[in-house]
Motif scaffolding. Structure first.
Motif, PDB file in Angstrom:
ATOM      1  N   THR A 147      49.217  -1.313  85.724  1.00 56.54           N
ATOM      2  CA  THR A 147      49.076  -1.698  87.137  1.00 56.54           C
ATOM      3  C   THR A 147      48.719  -0.452  87.938  1.00 56.54           C
ATOM      4  O   THR A 147      47.867  -0.484  88.827  1.00 56.54           O
ATOM      5  CB  THR A 147      50.384  -2.323  87.660  1.00 56.54           C
ATOM      6  OG1 THR A 147      50.730  -3.409  86.794  1.00 56.54           O
ATOM      7  CG2 THR A 147      50.228  -2.830  89.076  1.00 56.54           C
ATOM      8  N   SER A 163      44.688  -6.587  89.202  1.00 51.12           N
ATOM      9  CA  SER A 163      45.669  -6.884  90.253  1.00 51.12           C
ATOM     10  C   SER A 163      46.108  -5.591  90.940  1.00 51.12           C
ATOM     11  O   SER A 163      46.344  -5.580  92.149  1.00 51.12           O
ATOM     12  CB  SER A 163      46.843  -7.713  89.725  1.00 51.12           C
ATOM     13  OG  SER A 163      47.696  -6.909  88.980  1.00 51.12           O
ATOM     14  N   SER A 183      45.560  -4.994  94.883  1.00 54.63           N
ATOM     15  CA  SER A 183      46.694  -4.726  95.778  1.00 54.63           C
ATOM     16  C   SER A 183      46.341  -3.639  96.785  1.00 54.63           C
ATOM     17  O   SER A 183      46.830  -3.638  97.909  1.00 54.63           O
ATOM     18  CB  SER A 183      47.943  -4.338  94.970  1.00 54.63           C
ATOM     19  OG  SER A 183      47.792  -3.037  94.432  1.00 54.63           O
TER      20      SER A 183
END
Ligand code: BGC
Length: 356
Positions: free
Chosen positions: A142, A180, A184
């Motif tokens: 992430t 993702s 974000s």
């Protein structure tokens, strides 16, 4: 034993040792360490150059340094081939099997089979959703996506921008995490508009050329920035931007700090990459594998959520580093690439200009 037969025996032994040396270490070390034999299956040679040029040598070095018997093979992009290799490794007596899955379903069935034979399994780099790996060794993926998103935002410098997203393979959980993470950051910036997004099957660089060209055309060429999930996809994007005489004007992200990616960064056609040290990741894998083989509990520092399998997988998650023209030396100083390989031909002058 007379002299001839002992020479013959030595010759046979010699041949045996030479043969084993091709794919794996000599088995005598296995006995010394009680660390069993570790099998690693890499995914392919095309989705990124990293697997054969960086991961394989780093893994070999890590296992050799630890004195562990190992074998490393590559599934060449075929889930069937990976399953066959896994069967072979299990039959061959590996006690720990690490895979970089090609998709979660095929990875999970390999792990299920392995576990049924008492073989411990590790997810290397990619988490197998619904799998049964004992440990997951990777980077904070992430975070990789966040660095990519922030890198693109920085390169755009606050100006209003239409952005195209070219994600990695839909079968790779990492690609989901990268995307993702990037979203974000970028979705929170009001001046940025998403004007097209698609995932690239198998991270295929050729398909990426076609997919990006379609997205570019659909946006009427009004594209000011591109999120590309790795350096290979970035290269595909840059080829279309070049065709449209826009290379260098449209910032493009990447990942893996490959030779090509770094050269594009130096040339100004790519705005950033993400460096993930293969030495660190391979070293972490070797440590975990050795602990598992010895029946010990490996040291982990995090867990990763597997919603499909409804479990938290004990994990080692390493820290990725954002690379731009300003800090490209980080990769060289860490041994991630060699200056000689990157700074060749037309890139020599660019390297000097960038202080490499
Ligand atoms: C890896 C990336 C790589 C990509 C394509 C991902 O799972 O984390 O480093 O570029 O697969 O092979």
């Amino acid at each position: 034993m007379n002299r001839t037969s002992s020479l013959l025996a030595a010759a046979v032994l010699g041949i045996g040792l030479t043969l084993t040396a091709c794919g794996s270490n000599s088995t005598s070390q296995q006995a010394a360490d009680g660390a069993g034999k570790v099998g690693v299956i890499l995914p392919d040679t095309k989705s990124s150059v990293r697997w054969e040029t960086k991961d394989r040598p780093a893994l070999e070095e890590a296992f050799k340094a630890a004195g562990v018997d190992y074998t490393i093979q590559n599934a060449e992009g075929s889930a069937d081939t990976m399953a066959t290799i896994a069967d072979g490794m299990i039959a061959d007596g590996v006690t720990v099997l690490a895979i970089v899955n090609l998709d979660s379903d095929s990875g999970a069935s390999i792990q299920e089979k392995a576990a049924a034979q008492g073989v411990k399994t590790i997810d290397y780099d990619r988490l197998t959703l619904g799998g049964s790996a004992d440990v997951y060794v990777s980077f904070d993926n992430t975070k990789v996506g966040e660095l990519q998103g922030q890198g693109l935002a920085d390169c755009l410098g606050g100006r209003p921008a239409n952005v195209v997203f070219l994600n990695g393979s839909p079968t790779d959980n990492n690609a989901t995490l990268f995307s993702s993470g990037a979203h974000s950051v970028l979705d929170a910036i009001p001046s940025i508009t998403n004007v097209g997004e698609q995932a690239v099957p198998d991270w295929d660089n050729d398909k990426a050329v076609t997919i990006f060209e379609q997205l570019y055309t659909a946006a009427d060429g009004k594209v000011d920035g591109v999120y590309a999930a790795n350096d290979g996809l970035a290269g595909s994007v840059i080829s279309i931007l070049e065709k449209n005489r826009r290379a260098g004007q449209v910032p493009v992200t990447g990942q893996d700090a490959t030779v090509e990616g770094l050269q594009n960064i130096l040339a100004g056609s790519q705005c950033m990459s993400v460096y993930k040290s293969a030495t660190e990741e391979a070293g972490a894998l070797a440590k975990v594998a050795i602990a598992l083989a010895k029946g010990e509990t490996p040291q982990t520092s995090a867990t990763s959520r597997d919603d499909t399998g409804n479990r938290d997988v004990p994990s080692v998650l390493l820290t990725p580093v954002s690379i731009t023209k300003d800090n490209v030396n980080v990769v060289f100083d860490d041994g991630g690439q060699s200056r000689d390989e990157v700074c060749t031909g037309q890139f020599a002058a660019m390297c000097s200009a960038a202080g490499v």
